[in-house]
Scaffold this motif. Structure first.
Motif, PDB file in Angstrom:
ATOM      1  N   GLN A   1       0.804  -1.121   0.046  1.00 16.00           N
ATOM      2  CA  GLN A   1       0.136  -0.060  -0.023  1.00 16.00           C
ATOM      3  C   GLN A   1       0.865   1.352  -0.097  1.00 16.00           C
ATOM      4  O   GLN A   1       2.138   1.256   0.343  1.00 16.00           O
TER       5      GLN A   1
ATOM      6  N   ALA B   1      -1.165  -5.367   2.800  1.00 19.58           N
ATOM      7  CA  ALA B   1      -2.540  -5.767   3.119  1.00 19.58           C
ATOM      8  C   ALA B   1      -2.785  -6.980   2.427  1.00 19.58           C
ATOM      9  O   ALA B   1      -2.471  -7.257   1.553  1.00 19.58           O
TER      10      ALA B   1
ATOM     11  N   VAL C   1      -8.940  -6.292   1.812  1.00 24.07           N
ATOM     12  CA  VAL C   1      -8.402  -4.937   2.143  1.00 24.07           C
ATOM     13  C   VAL C   1      -8.122  -4.185   1.100  1.00 24.07           C
ATOM     14  O   VAL C   1      -8.568  -2.897   0.803  1.00 24.07           O
TER      15      VAL C   1
ATOM     16  N   TYR D   1      -2.370  -1.347   8.712  1.00 23.20           N
ATOM     17  CA  TYR D   1      -3.969  -0.559   8.436  1.00 23.20           C
ATOM     18  C   TYR D   1      -3.951   0.509   9.357  1.00 23.20           C
ATOM     19  O   TYR D   1      -3.617   0.656  10.329  1.00 23.20           O
TER      20      TYR D   1
ATOM     21  N   TYR E   1      -6.834   3.014  10.901  1.00 24.40           N
ATOM     22  CA  TYR E   1      -8.123   3.379  11.251  1.00 24.40           C
ATOM     23  C   TYR E   1      -8.272   4.770  11.726  1.00 24.40           C
ATOM     24  O   TYR E   1      -7.544   5.336  12.816  1.00 24.40           O
TER      25      TYR E   1
ATOM     26  N   GLY F   1      -8.959  -2.912  14.759  1.00 26.76           N
ATOM     27  CA  GLY F   1      -7.719  -3.369  13.809  1.00 26.76           C
ATOM     28  C   GLY F   1      -7.220  -4.370  14.227  1.00 26.76           C
ATOM     29  O   GLY F   1      -7.023  -5.369  13.524  1.00 26.76           O
TER      30      GLY F   1
END
Length: 716
Positions: free
Chosen positions: A246, A252, A256, A494, A496, A524
């Motif tokens: 990413q 990921a 996702v 990730y 959030y 998460g």
């Protein structure tokens, strides 16, 4: 024997880095096939199979980590080849994509000749729905579901393939937005749906809408690519899920990546800082600028004190993206960048590129326009017969002909002078990009080392360093595949986020902030555990977007794992004041602060890194590694100098090479301009210094190398 495989699919070449348990690192390159990326991957896997004398199925069956970085999203946005997209928005806000906060991007704000950006959703496909949520989350006007259904009927008639849903103040109450999305999924089950509060659940309506639209525009394109890649690797024998890289600098899962397609836009270069840290660590370097010159683009990242900035609210290719991205400066300056003459008779280079097809004229694939690679052949820097260990034939005559026909002839100058002009102009373009990530952000580039990545970078890197004033250059043996290498060193990552407007006065409910953080973190951690990552490998990092009351823009303050409460709020405020002063040269300790957004980064830390070996020591005099000599041009006078060419396979740790010289690695060529000297470090990295500095640093460098226990790759 187990393996880690990183695959970085660029616009011109696809790089493969395979690391085994014993520290051997193998680098392979295949010509990219944008029309079907699996063809390039099959080529690369065949090369790996031939080298290791194992079948592809055996290799993939022993692969514990397979990571793919891709330019599919970037190329779709560059070429405007996303899918037909519709937008559902609050009535009266159909034009926010064009209003764009009332101004153009930085650098063009007052340029009345700068054209508007191409809007990704046609005006008649931006469908208003009657509803209104207030900033405090209360419902002023209920959602008119018939408006949503009418919008879906229109989308069906128009053949829309993706729908973005972004309603006003949905970050305060997302009930209307989620209900609208439910209706879209019910009426258009085959359509990709992108919801603003799922993609970017933070303040700023335009940013959220733009991000949701970009996600929708690219989602089906990336979904088709990911499905094809997954199927290819599974059919070829891979037993673990493919991970995708990413733009936030982490890996990921497939699910996702498809749901957050916008995070793939800058996937490739985002892994460069991780690899850069690995290269710089054994040399004790914490400040470095990583430059990656491939066939199509030139990407720059800056790392200060071992940390690379991650930013939100970026204008990327003229589109606002709210989600976190590694701060990368990209420009059209690659080996395939085309030289051309403008209407005033001046020589220019790029941003147009010959790409992988047809490629530079010297590749013999039908290209006829002069490129940077052709100029490097004419200047004598590149092998005039072949590259990549003989797998890529070079037609030096075609390179000369392209420059003569399109540049030297019309300008009335020798071919060599035109080639050197291409070299100087593209270097100037790249240095400007380096200044944008350093000088324009308050950093002195002379305080940094320069790390070369990408197949074409090492041809230019000493010239770039001289131009910007950098005295130390690092070129790892894995330079041409450094981003692929960085991928296998990275973590699952990730982000959030949530809007959390709150003034930090005497009545601030800090317990509420802590509860919001805890909720994000539970979400998460649950996702990572579902992906099979054990609790002991999960790490968390918090941030708070803050500003002084009355300001328009906020600063993102990294608070690590600090809990938010009465005992820590003073520490958080102090960190904000310090950051504000660093960024803007002043702070206001007596002014009231307010929180705008909060965010948690959840990391699934990689298992132990592959063991690493050191470079074999020198077997004698470096001069024994000279394989040939070529006439090369290093100045505007076009005077050719008989220059030694070193075979890198014959060099060992401690060997030094003085410029002018060329060192030919299997997948990259290092040009040492006059006045520069390279020493092959025990860590497998060429440490290049201006010759006046080389002797002064020799003792210190030898001492660091003796204690180095990490490697940036040995030849496999």
């Amino acid at each position: 024997m187990n393996y880690r495989l990183g695959v970085d699919a660029g616009g011109t070449f696809t790089d493969f880095v395979l690391a085994d348990d014993q520290g051997r690192i193998h680098l392979f390159k295949a010509t990219s096939t944008p029309e079907d990326g699996t063809r390039a991957m099959a080529d690369g896997l065949a090369q790996i199979s031939e080298k290791l004398r194992l079948s592809v199925a055996e290799i993939l069956g022993r692969t514990t980590l397979c990571v793919n970085g891709t330019t599919v999203g970037l190329n779709a946005l560059l070429q405007h080849r996303g899918v037909k997209t519709g937008l559902i928005c609050t009535a009266g806000h159909e034009d926010s994509l064009e209003i764009r906060l009332g101004h153009k991007e930085e650098g063009y704000r007052y340029d009345d000749t700068y054209p508007p950006a191409q809007i990704l959703v046609e005006r008649h496909l931006r469908m208003p729905v009657r509803e209104r949520v207030l900033s405090n989350g209360t419902v002023h006007t209920p959602l008119d579901e018939q408006d949503v259904r009418a919008a879906c009927a229109c989308f069906r008639r128009e053949g829309v393939q993706a729908v973005a849903v972004s309603l006003l103040w949905s970050v305060a109450n997302d009930r209307h937005e989620r209900r609208a999305a439910e209706i879209v999924r019910e009426m258009l089950p085959a359509v990709y749906v992108s919801v603003g509060t799922e993609v970017f659940p933070q303040m700023r309506e335009y940013t959220r809408t733009s991000t949701a639209v970009l996600n929708a525009y690219l989602g089906p394109v990336l979904g088709a690519y990911v499905a094809r890649i997954d199927r290819f690797f599974q059919d070829s024998g891979l037993r673990v899920p493919v991970r995708y890289f990413q733009s936030n600098g982490g890996m990921a899962s497939r699910a996702v990546m498809v749901a957050r397609a916008v995070n793939a836009i800058n996937s490739g270069p985002a892994s460069a800082p991780m690899a850069g840290r690995h290269v710089a660590r054994p040399l004790g370097i914490e400040h470095f600028i990583t430059v990656d010159m491939g066939g199509t683009s030139f990407d720059v990242t800056l790392t200060h004190q071992g940390r690379t900035p991650v930013t939100k609210d970026n204008d990327f290719l003229r589109y606002r993206i709210g989600t976190p991205m590694i701060q990368v400066e990209s420009l059209g300056a690659g080996g395939g960048s085309i030289g051309w003459i403008d209407g005033m008779g001046l020589l220019n280079v790029g941003p147009q590129s010959a790409g992988a097809t047809p490629g530079p004229a010297c590749y013999g694939r039908g290209g006829t326009l002069p490129t940077v690679t052709d100029a490097n052949v004419v200047l004598g820097y590149l092998n005039p017969e072949s590259l990549l260990g003989g797998r890529l034939a070079i037609d030096a005559a075609a390179a000369r002909q392209a420059i003569a026909t399109h540049l030297a002839g019309p300008l009335g100058i020798p071919v060599e002078k035109a080639a050197y002009g291409i070299f100087r102009i593209v270097n100037n373009n790249m240095v400007n990009g380096m200044r944008r990530v350093s000088v324009e952000r308050g950093y002195d580039p002379r305080d940094f080392a320069l790390i070369g990545a990408g197949g074409a970078t090492a041809l230019h890197i000493t010239a770039l360093a001289r131009e910007i004033g950098i005295r130390t250059v690092l070129v790892p043996q894995l330079a041409s595949g450094l981003c692929a290498f960085g991928q296998i060193l990275s973590d699952v990552k990730y982000d959030y986020m949530a809007a959390a407007p709150m003034r930090l006065d005497a009545h601030a409910d800090t317990a509420q902030l802590e509860q919001r953080f805890a909720a994000l973190e539970r979400q998460g951690v649950a996702v990572l555990q579902q992906e099979g990552i054990p609790p002991e490998r999960i790490a968390l990092r918090r941030s708070i977007d803050m500003r002084y009351v009355g300001q328009v823009h906020e600063c993102s303050v990294d608070i690590g794992t600090l809990a938010v409460g009465p005992a820590t709020i003073g520490t958080i405020k102090t960190a904000f004041h310090a950051l504000h002063k660093q960024l803007f040269t002043y702070d206001e300790p007596d002014s009231l602060i307010e929180v705008v957004n909060i965010g948690t980064t959840v990391l699934g830390q990689s298992a132990a890194q592959p063991p690493q070996l050191q470079q074999a020591p020198s077997g004698g005099q470096a001069s024994r590694a000279i394989s040939t000599r070529r006439r090369m041009i290093f100045g505007a006078d076009s005077a050719a100098i008989e220059t030694p060419v070193y075979d890198a396979a014959r060099l060992g740790a401690g060997d030094s090479v003085a410029g002018p010289a060329v060192i030919e690695e299997p997948t990259t060529t290092i040009v040492l301009q006059p006045g520069w000297q390279a020493r092959l470090d025990a860590s497998g990295c060429y440490v290049i210094s201006a010759q006046g500095d080389a002797q002064a640093h020799a003792t210190d460098a030898a001492s660091r190398s003796a204690h180095a226990r990490t490697s940036c790759g040995t030849r496999g």
